[in-house]
Design a protein around this motif. Structure first.
Motif, PDB file in Angstrom:
ATOM      1  N   ALA A   5       4.777  -3.934 -13.691  1.00 27.23           N
ATOM      2  CA  ALA A   5       3.518  -3.349 -14.141  1.00 27.23           C
ATOM      3  C   ALA A   5       3.695  -1.885 -14.536  1.00 27.23           C
ATOM      4  O   ALA A   5       3.019  -1.385 -15.445  1.00 27.23           O
ATOM      5  CB  ALA A   5       2.451  -3.468 -13.048  1.00 27.23           C
ATOM      6  N   ASP A   6       4.613  -1.188 -13.895  1.00 27.49           N
ATOM      7  CA  ASP A   6       4.857   0.213 -14.204  1.00 27.49           C
ATOM      8  C   ASP A   6       5.459   0.397 -15.594  1.00 27.49           C
ATOM      9  O   ASP A   6       5.132   1.356 -16.301  1.00 27.49           O
ATOM     10  CB  ASP A   6       5.813   0.831 -13.175  1.00 27.49           C
ATOM     11  N   SER A  65       0.825  -1.198   0.000  1.00 30.99           N
ATOM     12  CA  SER A  65       0.000   0.000   0.000  1.00 30.99           C
ATOM     13  C   SER A  65       0.865   1.256   0.000  1.00 30.99           C
ATOM     14  O   SER A  65       0.596   2.228  -0.719  1.00 30.99           O
ATOM     15  CB  SER A  65      -0.922  -0.005   1.227  1.00 30.99           C
ATOM     16  N   PHE A  66       1.938   1.241   0.786  1.00 31.41           N
ATOM     17  CA  PHE A  66       2.856   2.376   0.842  1.00 31.41           C
ATOM     18  C   PHE A  66       3.514   2.622  -0.521  1.00 31.41           C
ATOM     19  O   PHE A  66       3.640   3.774  -0.967  1.00 31.41           O
ATOM     20  CB  PHE A  66       3.924   2.106   1.899  1.00 31.41           C
ATOM     21  N   ALA A  67       3.920   1.560  -1.194  1.00 26.72           N
ATOM     22  CA  ALA A  67       4.603   1.694  -2.487  1.00 26.72           C
ATOM     23  C   ALA A  67       3.684   2.258  -3.557  1.00 26.72           C
ATOM     24  O   ALA A  67       4.117   3.039  -4.413  1.00 26.72           O
ATOM     25  CB  ALA A  67       5.145   0.339  -2.928  1.00 26.72           C
ATOM     26  N   ASP A  68       2.412   1.883  -3.543  1.00 24.37           N
ATOM     27  CA  ASP A  68       1.470   2.425  -4.523  1.00 24.37           C
ATOM     28  C   ASP A  68       1.176   3.895  -4.267  1.00 24.37           C
ATOM     29  O   ASP A  68       0.907   4.657  -5.201  1.00 24.37           O
ATOM     30  CB  ASP A  68       0.160   1.622  -4.488  1.00 24.37           C
ATOM     31  N   ASP A 115      -1.650   3.969 -19.229  1.00 23.91           N
ATOM     32  CA  ASP A 115      -1.769   4.150 -17.793  1.00 23.91           C
ATOM     33  C   ASP A 115      -1.419   5.575 -17.383  1.00 23.91           C
ATOM     34  O   ASP A 115      -1.070   5.827 -16.232  1.00 23.91           O
ATOM     35  CB  ASP A 115      -0.845   3.172 -17.057  1.00 23.91           C
ATOM     36  N   SER A 116      -1.467   6.506 -18.323  1.00 18.35           N
ATOM     37  CA  SER A 116      -1.042   7.864 -18.033  1.00 18.35           C
ATOM     38  C   SER A 116      -1.902   8.486 -16.941  1.00 18.35           C
ATOM     39  O   SER A 116      -3.104   8.298 -16.880  1.00 18.35           O
ATOM     40  CB  SER A 116      -1.130   8.728 -19.298  1.00 18.35           C
ATOM     41  N   ILE A 117      -1.252   9.242 -16.092  1.00 17.79           N
ATOM     42  CA  ILE A 117      -1.942   9.948 -15.027  1.00 17.79           C
ATOM     43  C   ILE A 117      -1.688  11.435 -15.244  1.00 17.79           C
ATOM     44  O   ILE A 117      -0.543  11.874 -15.320  1.00 17.79           O
ATOM     45  CB  ILE A 117      -1.435   9.496 -13.646  1.00 17.79           C
ATOM     46  N   GLN A 118      -2.730  12.203 -15.346  1.00 18.84           N
ATOM     47  CA  GLN A 118      -2.589  13.596 -15.743  1.00 18.84           C
ATOM     48  C   GLN A 118      -2.069  14.465 -14.601  1.00 18.84           C
ATOM     49  O   GLN A 118      -1.232  15.315 -14.790  1.00 18.84           O
ATOM     50  CB  GLN A 118      -3.943  14.122 -16.237  1.00 18.84           C
ATOM     51  N   GLU A 119      -2.589  14.272 -13.410  1.00 20.56           N
ATOM     52  CA  GLU A 119      -2.182  15.107 -12.295  1.00 20.56           C
ATOM     53  C   GLU A 119      -1.604  14.230 -11.198  1.00 20.56           C
ATOM     54  O   GLU A 119      -2.222  13.262 -10.764  1.00 20.56           O
ATOM     55  CB  GLU A 119      -3.383  15.885 -11.739  1.00 20.56           C
ATOM     56  N   ALA A 174       6.646   4.351 -10.059  1.00 21.38           N
ATOM     57  CA  ALA A 174       5.234   4.283  -9.673  1.00 21.38           C
ATOM     58  C   ALA A 174       4.408   5.320 -10.422  1.00 21.38           C
ATOM     59  O   ALA A 174       4.745   6.508 -10.453  1.00 21.38           O
ATOM     60  CB  ALA A 174       5.076   4.493  -8.166  1.00 21.38           C
ATOM     61  N   ARG A 175       3.299   4.888 -11.033  1.00 16.96           N
ATOM     62  CA  ARG A 175       2.471   5.794 -11.826  1.00 16.96           C
ATOM     63  C   ARG A 175       1.799   6.858 -10.979  1.00 16.96           C
ATOM     64  O   ARG A 175       1.481   7.942 -11.468  1.00 16.96           O
ATOM     65  CB  ARG A 175       1.429   4.986 -12.605  1.00 16.96           C
ATOM     66  N   ASN A 176       1.546   6.572  -9.710  1.00 10.20           N
ATOM     67  CA  ASN A 176       0.977   7.588  -8.825  1.00 10.20           C
ATOM     68  C   ASN A 176       1.973   8.702  -8.519  1.00 10.20           C
ATOM     69  O   ASN A 176       1.598   9.747  -7.980  1.00 10.20           O
ATOM     70  CB  ASN A 176       0.521   6.958  -7.510  1.00 10.20           C
ATOM     71  N   VAL A 177       3.245   8.473  -8.857  1.00 12.97           N
ATOM     72  CA  VAL A 177       4.288   9.460  -8.570  1.00 12.97           C
ATOM     73  C   VAL A 177       4.794  10.134  -9.841  1.00 12.97           C
ATOM     74  O   VAL A 177       4.891  11.354  -9.917  1.00 12.97           O
ATOM     75  CB  VAL A 177       5.466   8.801  -7.824  1.00 12.97           C
TER      76      VAL A 177
END
Length: 469
Positions: free
Chosen positions: A118-119, A61-64, A226-230, A183-186
């Motif tokens: 996965a990234d 959870s921390f890594a995501d 898997d692009s994340i805009q913000e 990580a895509r969230n980062v």
């Protein structure tokens, strides 16, 4: 860069399985030195497996949420510190506490490795990279008992932990200097910069050289699916229940159950080798350690070949659907990924089941050592291949939270494996080798209907809580 990232992920995963397997040859020596019974020493193995399942629930959870790099660093710092403590300790209480700490540190690297793949990899190539990454994890059973047996026999049990300190320290240094955040969230699709404190040290040594470069090369390599805009960089306390929450869907539950059964079957075979080979063939610790090579080699072969088969089948189905899966990320959703993966998993589970059955009966009839060793090679191919296939599917279903999903997978398989290791000896005593592994084989075969059910579950039928890639 992608290959370096995947290679690093494979190396990190190696330490998790290596730490468990390298410890086994030292059990009897530790019991004598610490003046405790064999059953009390075996509790250190059980406690290791328990924390091996629990710890990734926090780290995943921390890594995501925060990133792969800080998660890797935390894991290895805890791991190195615990190994130093294990090498210096002289009491049973310290041993069991530090073994739990050791498991807490290094077990999460398996989830981090899958998340890293996965990234940086798309679905049509993810099988190959997952297979390569899992090859590192499954090298542990092949080389761990050998290294542990040699060190314990010639240098003492403390040398085992000093070896892990040196090896993991040597691995951590290049990770600190060169591994980028993925990580895509980062970093989104790779064009967003990671937090200043979450960048490879090489960027601080050559700031001008890396000033205008993206955090990773995943943007050009994985497309925009898997692009994340913000990107919002926030440090939050990890929620250990999050991994279980995101896999709470019928497809994911089936995958987790099948994976758990496969790994339970794998553990019954691994756990029975030492006692069975000692009774039947009179082997010592080092010789028994060498006997694990056959199954380990089968696992490595499965890691490479299964990934390629998964990618081949995905591309074949994409071509059959007349979709350009390589160039159009949107068209990937048209490929029923459950069916694409389950079609490969099913024959591998059948192979693992039949070879497990054969393993039990050649032991029952006391065949020469070469017979069970040859069979163990194919057991490794079937069971490891099935595990890689289902693990890849779980990452496909939860590509937005791959570390958490893999942590849930690790939690379930650890519970199944712990249960299998606890019941195999009573089963062998009550039923004999032949009928024990006959039962194990039929339990493995019982997963086939669920795999066939997965073949009929397409992406368009999924509930909203299964992430779309």
């Amino acid at each position: 860069m992608k290959r370096y990232i995947v290679f690093t992920a494979a190396g990190a995963g190696l330490f998790s399985s290596l730490s468990a397997q390298i410890y086994f040859p030292s059990l009897s020596v530790l019991a004598n030195d610490l003046n405790v019974s064999t059953s009390m020493i075996n509790l250190t193995v059980t406690s290791y497996m328990i924390f091996q399942g629990i710890a990734p629930m926090f780290i995943g959870s921390f890594a995501d949420q925060t990133g792969r790099r800080p998660a890797y660093i935390i894991c290895f710092v805890i791991y190195i510190a615990s190994n130093i403590g294990l090498a210096l300790q002289d009491s049973y209480a310290a041993l069991i506490i530090l073994r739990c700490m050791q498991a807490s540190g290094i077990s999460s690297t398996v989830a981090l490795s899958a998340a890293t793949v996965a990234d940086v990899a798309t679905k049509e190539e993810r099988g190959t990279y997952m297979g390569f990454t899992m090859a590192g994890n499954f090298m542990g059973p092949a080389i761990g008992p050998i290294i542990g047996g040699l060190l314990a026999q010639y240098l003492g049990w403390r040398s085992t932990f000093w070896f892990l300190v040196i090896a993991s320290g040597a691995f951590l240094l290049p990770l600190l200097f060169f591994l980028p955040e993925t990580a895509r969230n980062v970093v989104g699709d790779g064009t967003q910069p990671a937090q200043p404190w979450n960048r490879p040290f090489i960027q601080y040594l050559s700031p001008q050289k890396y000033a205008d470069r993206p955090a990773t090369s995943s943007s050009s390599e994985t497309g925009s699916e898997d692009s994340i805009q913000e990107i919002k960089h926030k440090l939050r306390f990890p929620n250990p229940l999050h991994p279980l929450k995101i896999v709470c869907h019928v497809n994911s539950i089936i995958v987790l159950a099948v994976t758990g059964v496969i790994m339970a079957g794998n553990m019954t075979v691994l756990s029975s080798i030492t006692s069975t080979y000692t009774d039947l063939y009179g082997l010592d610790e080092l010789e028994i350690g060498l006997c694990y090579i056959a199954m380990g080699c089968g696992s490595i072969v499965a890691s490479v070949s299964t990934g390629r088969m998964l990618d081949w089948n995905f591309k074949r189905m994409a071509a059959k659907n007349e979709s350009d899966a390589v160039t159009s990320g949107k068209q990937l959703q048209e490929v029923p990924v459950e069916k694409a993966r389950a079609m490969i998993t099913t024959p591998l589970v059948v192979l693992g089941s039949l070879t497990t059955l054969a393993f039990g009966w050649v032991l029952y009839y006391k065949a020469p050592l070469a017979a069970p060793e040859v069979i163990l090679f194919f057991v490794g191919i079937g069971q490891t291949g099935g595990f890689i296939s289902t693990s890849t599917l779980l990452v496909d279903l939860h590509s937005s939270n791959p570390a958490a999903a893999t942590a849930a997978n690790n939690f379930v398989r650890s519970l199944f494996s712990a249960g299998a290791s606890a019941v195999i000896d009573p089963m062998l005593a009550a039923m004999g080798r032949g009928w024990t592994f006959t039962l194990v084989a039929f339990v493995l075969l019982a997963t086939i209907p669920f795999l066939l059910l997965l073949c009929g579950m397409g992406r368009k039928k999924d509930a909203p809580n299964v992430e779309k890639q």
